[in-house]
Design a protein around this motif. Structure first.
Motif, short mmCIF file in Angstrom:
data_model
loop_
_atom_site.label_atom_id
_atom_site.label_comp_id
_atom_site.label_asym_id
_atom_site.label_seq_id
_atom_site.Cartn_x
_atom_site.Cartn_y
_atom_site.Cartn_z
N VAL A 1 0.83 -1.20 0.00
CA VAL A 1 0.00 0.00 0.00
C VAL A 1 0.87 1.26 0.00
CG1 VAL A 1 -1.67 1.33 1.33
CG2 VAL A 1 -1.95 -1.14 1.11
N LEU A 2 1.90 1.26 0.83
CA LEU A 2 2.79 2.43 0.90
C LEU A 2 3.50 2.67 -0.42
CD1 LEU A 2 4.32 1.87 4.47
CD2 LEU A 2 2.58 3.53 3.80
N LEU B 1 9.78 -2.30 7.39
CA LEU B 1 8.47 -1.69 7.31
C LEU B 1 8.46 -0.31 7.98
CD1 LEU B 1 5.62 -2.12 6.28
CD2 LEU B 1 5.05 -3.16 8.49
N VAL B 2 9.18 -0.19 9.08
CA VAL B 2 9.28 1.12 9.75
C VAL B 2 9.97 2.13 8.85
CG1 VAL B 2 10.30 2.35 11.70
CG2 VAL B 2 9.20 0.13 12.06
N VAL B 3 11.07 1.71 8.22
CA VAL B 3 11.81 2.61 7.33
C VAL B 3 10.94 2.99 6.13
CG1 VAL B 3 13.83 2.83 5.85
CG2 VAL B 3 14.03 1.66 8.05
N ALA C 1 8.03 6.93 3.14
CA ALA C 1 6.82 7.16 2.37
C ALA C 1 6.06 8.39 2.87
CB ALA C 1 5.92 5.93 2.41
N ALA C 2 6.04 8.59 4.17
CA ALA C 2 5.36 9.76 4.73
C ALA C 2 6.04 11.05 4.27
CB ALA C 2 5.37 9.68 6.26
N VAL C 3 7.35 11.04 4.19
CA VAL C 3 8.08 12.23 3.73
C VAL C 3 7.76 12.52 2.27
CG1 VAL C 3 10.37 13.19 3.30
CG2 VAL C 3 9.93 11.93 5.42
N VAL C 4 7.79 11.48 1.44
CA VAL C 4 7.53 11.67 0.01
C VAL C 4 6.11 12.16 -0.23
CG1 VAL C 4 7.35 10.49 -2.21
CG2 VAL C 4 9.23 9.94 -0.66
#
Length: 353
Positions: free
Chosen positions: A18-19, A133-135, A140-143
């Motif tokens: 999903v990410l 998964l944490v990385v 992904a949040a930054v992008v």
């Protein structure tokens, strides 16, 4: 079907899918807009050196890949901005050097092995660890924050750099930021899709969405939807049929592109018929004119028209002048006419929305 969601590694794989499905098209749409669709492929080659460094120093390959990818993306952007005639040669050496260096470093490390390297080249749902998964989630949040929060600025730079520079946007900073986000996206997707196929997930969903949509915002939303659906279906199919996740996801994305292309042809004909029946978009223009005249000239001017003391139209510099390249339109004073809107301005405004 439910059994597929029970193993922990499959839950991590679906979440990572999903990410990746959201992140890759989010940055890919800007690369497609500026005709750099293969930039992700080049960064993927460079990322292999970062993976090799992680194996050599027994560190998390995702973090070392991020550092190497960001450095490589900055070099690529600087070479592109200079417009040097030998820039393509420099980029080729960077890409191939990244692949060769990565293979050498992996061979020198104590973790070397065909299986470990294959998982990064083609993607594997079995190797998405909780740490990975944490990385992936953080990157992904930054992008997503950058591509959505700076959507208008990035679109302006990708559409026309000179215009963006004239309007005061920091073009060089935005270009470097876009390159860095592309590098981060490659790192996010390499565990699920693989370094050799990550560029496809950045480009194919966008190309598929462009077959049906007409604005930038709609294309971005549709591309993200295609990315998420194909990533989830690809992970599920790879588990059921025992196939590598990366090629499966990309193959499904290409099938989606083919399906959307087949739908686009009759949809385009329907839009053409609708536009023919309703005619071009128009706006109302009120013609100014003196009270004693029976006719007036409709003129286009960038300055505001001011009424003089006798009731006639005028500007600070004299009568309103006809815009160069146009002919005056005769109509009764104070009448309203329909003036066609510029198709180019409509498309530009629509894409930016």
């Amino acid at each position: 079907m439910i059994e597929m969601f029970q193993p922990d590694f499959m839950q991590r794989a679906f979440l990572a899918a999903v990410l990746v499905g959201v992140t890759a098209p989010s940055i890919g749409i800007y690369l497609v807009q500026r005709r750099q669709a293969l930039m992700g492929d080049g960064i993927g080659h460079v990322a292999l050196t970062g993976v090799g460094l992680g194996f050599l120093f027994q560190a998390n390959p995702m973090w070392t890949a991020v550092l190497v990818c960001v450095l490589g993306a900055v070099v690529m952007e600087l070479v592109r901005a200079r417009g040097n005639q030998r820039g393509d040669i420099a980029l080729a050496m960077l890409f191939y050097g990244g692949m060769a260096g990565g293979k050498l470093l992996v061979s020198m490390s104590s973790q070397s092995g065909a299986g470990s390297l294959e998982s990064y080249l083609w993607g594997s749902i079995l190797f998405v660890s909780p740490g990975d998964l944490v990385v992936i989630g953080l990157l992904a949040a930054v992008v997503i924050a950058v591509t959505v929060g700076l959507r208008r600025q990035l679109f302006a730079v990708c559409q026309d750099e000179e215009f963006a520079r004239v309007t005061g946007l920091p073009v060089r900073v935005l270009n470097l930021l876009l390159a860095v986000m592309a590098a981060v996206t490659v790192t996010v997707a390499m565990r699920v899709v693989g370094l050799l196929l990550v560029s496809a997930l950045m480009v194919v969903p966008v190309a598929a969405a462009q077959q049906l949509t007409r604005s930038f915002a709609a294309t971005q939303a549709t591309a993200i939807g295609v990315g998420v659906v194909t990533a989830l279906l690809g992970v599920g199919t790879s588990y059921q049929v025992d196939l590598p996740s990366g090629p499966t996801i990309v193959f499904l994305a290409i099938l989606t592109f083919a399906l959307f292309s087949a739908i686009a042809a009759p949809l385009a004909r329907r839009r053409h018929r609708a536009s023919t029946e309703h005619g071009p978009a128009v706006c109302d223009v009120v013609l100014p004119g003196p009270a004693h005249a029976s006719t007036a000239t409709a003129t286009a001017t960038a300055t505001a028209t001011a009424e003089d003391s006798s009731g006639g139209p005028g500007t600070a510099g004299g009568p309103a002048a006809v815009l160069e390249g146009t002919e005056p339109v005769r109509a009764p004073a104070g009448a309203t006419i329909d003036a066609p809107l510029s198709g180019e301005s409509l498309s530009s405004r629509g894409l930016a929305q």
